[in-house]
Design a protein around this motif. Structure first.
Motif, PDB file in Angstrom:
ATOM      1  N   LEU A   1       4.200   7.236 -16.899  1.00  0.00           N
ATOM      2  CA  LEU A   1       4.997   6.184 -16.275  1.00  0.00           C
ATOM      3  C   LEU A   1       4.588   4.783 -16.747  1.00  0.00           C
ATOM      4  CD1 LEU A   1       5.329   7.824 -12.785  1.00  0.00           C
ATOM      5  CD2 LEU A   1       7.065   7.653 -14.568  1.00  0.00           C
ATOM      6  N   LYS A   2       3.769   4.764 -17.786  1.00  0.00           N
ATOM      7  CA  LYS A   2       3.389   3.531 -18.474  1.00  0.00           C
ATOM      8  C   LYS A   2       2.719   2.490 -17.568  1.00  0.00           C
ATOM      9  CE  LYS A   2       7.014   4.186 -21.940  1.00  0.00           C
ATOM     10  NZ  LYS A   2       6.343   5.243 -22.570  1.00  0.00           N
ATOM     11  N   VAL A   3       1.820   2.968 -16.695  1.00  0.00           N
ATOM     12  CA  VAL A   3       1.015   2.061 -15.881  1.00  0.00           C
ATOM     13  C   VAL A   3       0.005   1.412 -16.813  1.00  0.00           C
ATOM     14  CG1 VAL A   3      -0.668   1.927 -14.004  1.00  0.00           C
ATOM     15  CG2 VAL A   3       1.360   3.387 -13.766  1.00  0.00           C
ATOM     16  N   GLY A   4      -0.116   0.103 -16.735  1.00  0.00           N
ATOM     17  CA  GLY A   4      -1.018  -0.638 -17.615  1.00  0.00           C
ATOM     18  C   GLY A   4      -2.474  -0.261 -17.420  1.00  0.00           C
ATOM     19  N   GLU A   5      -3.258  -0.418 -18.470  1.00  0.00           N
ATOM     20  CA  GLU A   5      -4.686  -0.086 -18.422  1.00  0.00           C
ATOM     21  C   GLU A   5      -5.416  -0.869 -17.336  1.00  0.00           C
ATOM     22  OE1 GLU A   5      -6.622   2.299 -20.062  1.00  0.00           O
ATOM     23  OE2 GLU A   5      -4.636   3.034 -20.610  1.00  0.00           O
ATOM     24  N   LYS A   6      -5.119  -2.153 -17.211  1.00  0.00           N
ATOM     25  CA  LYS A   6      -5.785  -2.981 -16.196  1.00  0.00           C
ATOM     26  C   LYS A   6      -5.508  -2.419 -14.800  1.00  0.00           C
ATOM     27  CE  LYS A   6      -5.990  -7.596 -14.212  1.00  0.00           C
ATOM     28  NZ  LYS A   6      -5.489  -8.957 -14.234  1.00  0.00           N
TER      29      LYS A   6
ATOM     30  N   LYS B   1       6.149   0.084  -3.689  1.00  0.00           N
ATOM     31  CA  LYS B   1       6.144   1.426  -3.119  1.00  0.00           C
ATOM     32  C   LYS B   1       7.003   2.415  -3.910  1.00  0.00           C
ATOM     33  CE  LYS B   1       5.924   3.607   1.368  1.00  0.00           C
ATOM     34  NZ  LYS B   1       5.920   3.371   2.806  1.00  0.00           N
ATOM     35  N   LYS B   2       8.129   1.959  -4.426  1.00  0.00           N
ATOM     36  CA  LYS B   2       9.005   2.854  -5.183  1.00  0.00           C
ATOM     37  C   LYS B   2       8.291   3.372  -6.441  1.00  0.00           C
ATOM     38  CE  LYS B   2      13.620   3.174  -7.171  1.00  0.00           C
ATOM     39  NZ  LYS B   2      14.892   2.494  -7.414  1.00  0.00           N
ATOM     40  N   ALA B   3       7.617   2.492  -7.151  1.00  0.00           N
ATOM     41  CA  ALA B   3       6.896   2.899  -8.363  1.00  0.00           C
ATOM     42  C   ALA B   3       5.704   3.787  -8.021  1.00  0.00           C
ATOM     43  CB  ALA B   3       6.442   1.665  -9.142  1.00  0.00           C
ATOM     44  N   ILE B   4       5.010   3.477  -6.942  1.00  0.00           N
ATOM     45  CA  ILE B   4       3.885   4.308  -6.513  1.00  0.00           C
ATOM     46  C   ILE B   4       4.391   5.704  -6.151  1.00  0.00           C
ATOM     47  CG2 ILE B   4       2.140   4.617  -4.706  1.00  0.00           C
ATOM     48  CD1 ILE B   4       1.846   1.500  -4.740  1.00  0.00           C
ATOM     49  N   SER B   5       5.533   5.778  -5.485  1.00  0.00           N
ATOM     50  CA  SER B   5       6.122   7.078  -5.143  1.00  0.00           C
ATOM     51  C   SER B   5       6.435   7.888  -6.396  1.00  0.00           C
ATOM     52  CB  SER B   5       7.397   6.880  -4.323  1.00  0.00           C
ATOM     53  OG  SER B   5       7.099   6.319  -3.065  1.00  0.00           O
ATOM     54  N   ALA B   6       6.913   7.235  -7.435  1.00  0.00           N
ATOM     55  CA  ALA B   6       7.210   7.932  -8.689  1.00  0.00           C
ATOM     56  C   ALA B   6       5.930   8.484  -9.319  1.00  0.00           C
ATOM     57  CB  ALA B   6       7.924   6.994  -9.662  1.00  0.00           C
ATOM     58  N   VAL B   7       4.851   7.722  -9.276  1.00  0.00           N
ATOM     59  CA  VAL B   7       3.571   8.192  -9.808  1.00  0.00           C
ATOM     60  C   VAL B   7       3.094   9.400  -9.015  1.00  0.00           C
ATOM     61  CG1 VAL B   7       1.110   7.622 -10.058  1.00  0.00           C
ATOM     62  CG2 VAL B   7       2.837   5.992 -10.816  1.00  0.00           C
ATOM     63  N   VAL B   8       3.188   9.323  -7.698  1.00  0.00           N
ATOM     64  CA  VAL B   8       2.745  10.434  -6.853  1.00  0.00           C
ATOM     65  C   VAL B   8       3.565  11.689  -7.151  1.00  0.00           C
ATOM     66  CG1 VAL B   8       2.638  11.272  -4.462  1.00  0.00           C
ATOM     67  CG2 VAL B   8       1.734   9.007  -5.046  1.00  0.00           C
ATOM     68  N   ASP B   9       4.868  11.553  -7.278  1.00  0.00           N
ATOM     69  CA  ASP B   9       5.708  12.714  -7.599  1.00  0.00           C
ATOM     70  C   ASP B   9       5.308  13.347  -8.932  1.00  0.00           C
ATOM     71  OD1 ASP B   9       7.194  12.532  -5.256  1.00  0.00           O
ATOM     72  OD2 ASP B   9       8.841  11.419  -6.188  1.00  0.00           O
TER      73      ASP B   9
ATOM     74  N   LYS C   1      -4.434   0.625 -13.997  1.00  0.00           N
ATOM     75  CA  LYS C   1      -4.992   1.969 -13.892  1.00  0.00           C
ATOM     76  C   LYS C   1      -6.489   1.895 -13.580  1.00  0.00           C
ATOM     77  CE  LYS C   1      -4.355   4.274 -17.598  1.00  0.00           C
ATOM     78  NZ  LYS C   1      -4.081   5.168 -18.737  1.00  0.00           N
ATOM     79  N   ASN C   2      -7.201   1.089 -14.329  1.00  0.00           N
ATOM     80  CA  ASN C   2      -8.640   0.955 -14.110  1.00  0.00           C
ATOM     81  C   ASN C   2      -8.950   0.381 -12.732  1.00  0.00           C
ATOM     82  OD1 ASN C   2      -9.267   1.981 -16.631  1.00  0.00           O
ATOM     83  ND2 ASN C   2      -9.355  -0.030 -17.586  1.00  0.00           N
ATOM     84  N   GLU C   3      -8.180  -0.594 -12.308  1.00  0.00           N
ATOM     85  CA  GLU C   3      -8.405  -1.205 -11.002  1.00  0.00           C
ATOM     86  C   GLU C   3      -8.160  -0.190  -9.879  1.00  0.00           C
ATOM     87  OE1 GLU C   3      -6.733  -4.965  -8.423  1.00  0.00           O
ATOM     88  OE2 GLU C   3      -6.667  -5.121 -10.609  1.00  0.00           O
ATOM     89  N   LEU C   4      -7.077   0.547  -9.964  1.00  0.00           N
ATOM     90  CA  LEU C   4      -6.772   1.551  -8.946  1.00  0.00           C
ATOM     91  C   LEU C   4      -7.840   2.631  -8.902  1.00  0.00           C
ATOM     92  CD1 LEU C   4      -4.875   2.785  -6.835  1.00  0.00           C
ATOM     93  CD2 LEU C   4      -3.716   3.951  -8.730  1.00  0.00           C
TER      94      LEU C   4
ATOM     95  N   VAL D   1       1.022   8.110  -0.990  1.00  0.00           N
ATOM     96  CA  VAL D   1       1.678   6.843  -1.331  1.00  0.00           C
ATOM     97  C   VAL D   1       1.080   5.721  -0.486  1.00  0.00           C
ATOM     98  CG1 VAL D   1       3.854   5.549  -1.232  1.00  0.00           C
ATOM     99  CG2 VAL D   1       3.819   7.861  -2.198  1.00  0.00           C
ATOM    100  N   ASP D   2       0.918   5.955   0.807  1.00  0.00           N
ATOM    101  CA  ASP D   2       0.329   4.933   1.680  1.00  0.00           C
ATOM    102  C   ASP D   2      -1.093   4.589   1.261  1.00  0.00           C
ATOM    103  OD1 ASP D   2       2.613   4.681   3.217  1.00  0.00           O
ATOM    104  OD2 ASP D   2       1.859   5.911   4.879  1.00  0.00           O
ATOM    105  N   GLN D   3      -1.856   5.591   0.860  1.00  0.00           N
ATOM    106  CA  GLN D   3      -3.236   5.344   0.435  1.00  0.00           C
ATOM    107  C   GLN D   3      -3.272   4.424  -0.785  1.00  0.00           C
ATOM    108  OE1 GLN D   3      -5.349   8.652  -1.262  1.00  0.00           O
ATOM    109  NE2 GLN D   3      -7.327   7.850  -0.600  1.00  0.00           N
ATOM    110  N   ILE D   4      -2.446   4.720  -1.771  1.00  0.00           N
ATOM    111  CA  ILE D   4      -2.419   3.907  -2.987  1.00  0.00           C
ATOM    112  C   ILE D   4      -1.859   2.529  -2.692  1.00  0.00           C
ATOM    113  CG2 ILE D   4      -1.415   3.707  -5.304  1.00  0.00           C
ATOM    114  CD1 ILE D   4      -1.559   6.831  -5.412  1.00  0.00           C
ATOM    115  N   CYS D   5      -0.809   2.474  -1.887  1.00  0.00           N
ATOM    116  CA  CYS D   5      -0.211   1.200  -1.485  1.00  0.00           C
ATOM    117  C   CYS D   5      -1.252   0.318  -0.802  1.00  0.00           C
ATOM    118  CB  CYS D   5       0.968   1.479  -0.550  1.00  0.00           C
ATOM    119  SG  CYS D   5       1.681   0.053   0.277  1.00  0.00           S
TER     120      CYS D   5
END
Length: 170
Positions: free
Chosen positions: A145-150, A57-65, A152-155, A99-103
């Motif tokens: 934020l250096k989210v991996g390609e795998k 959740k902390k990392a997802i929050s950073a992406v959302v911000d 990113k594509n999955e999300l 954040v909840d949606q992505i989580c």
């Protein structure tokens, strides 16, 4: 622009327009009485969930911000965020729901509650160009934020099918 990039915009643009109160069911999710619920993506033994691979959740929050900062600075689409950004309570609610949606989409412990994407976007006149701009802003945040390609594509693949409920103009 990558196909997965275009797919995800719908999910996020919908949330922006109603301070996080809209979403239709996405892959692996069951729709229940106007609300959504999912147990996340099925995984094999020993494989971490997307939620875990994203960093929780902390990392997802950073992406959302980062994503919302990108949208606020993007003259192509910031009009869709203006009312939400002008109200601190509405903005906080929107961020939390995104954040909840992505989580939830990633198999995490969160539960997103809200309107369907179709309801949330009715009458907004969102175009394909608007959709594409938002996806670019999200991908920019994921890349920064250096989210991996795998991941990113999955999300994006999980959330992308909402596009058809959001776009009203070519």
């Amino acid at each position: 622009m990558h196909k997965w990039t275009r797919m995800f915009l719908g999910a996020v643009l919908g949330l922006a327009s109603v301070a996080g109160t809209g979403q239709s069911a996405y892959a692996g999710q069951a729709e229940t009485k106007g609300k959504t619920q999912t147990a996340g993506k099925v995984k094999t033994a020993g494989e971490k969930s997307l939620y875990e691979r994203l960093g929780g959740k902390k990392a997802i929050s950073a992406v959302v911000d980062e994503f919302l900062a990108n949208c606020a600075a993007d003259a192509r689409i910031n009009k869709f965020f203006a009312a939400t950004a002008a109200d601190a309570n509405r903005l906080s609610s929107f961020k939390g729901k995104l954040v909840d949606q992505i989580c939830q989409a990633g198999g995490g412990p969160c539960l997103y509650k809200g309107k369907s994407m179709k309801e949330a976007h009715a009458g907004m006149g969102i175009s394909t160009a608007d959709f594409n701009a938002l996806v670019e802003d999200l991908v920019k945040a994921l890349d920064k934020l250096k989210v991996g390609e795998k991941e990113k594509n999955e999300l994006l693949g999980i959330l992308g099918p909402m596009k058809s409920d959001i776009i009203e103009k070519p």
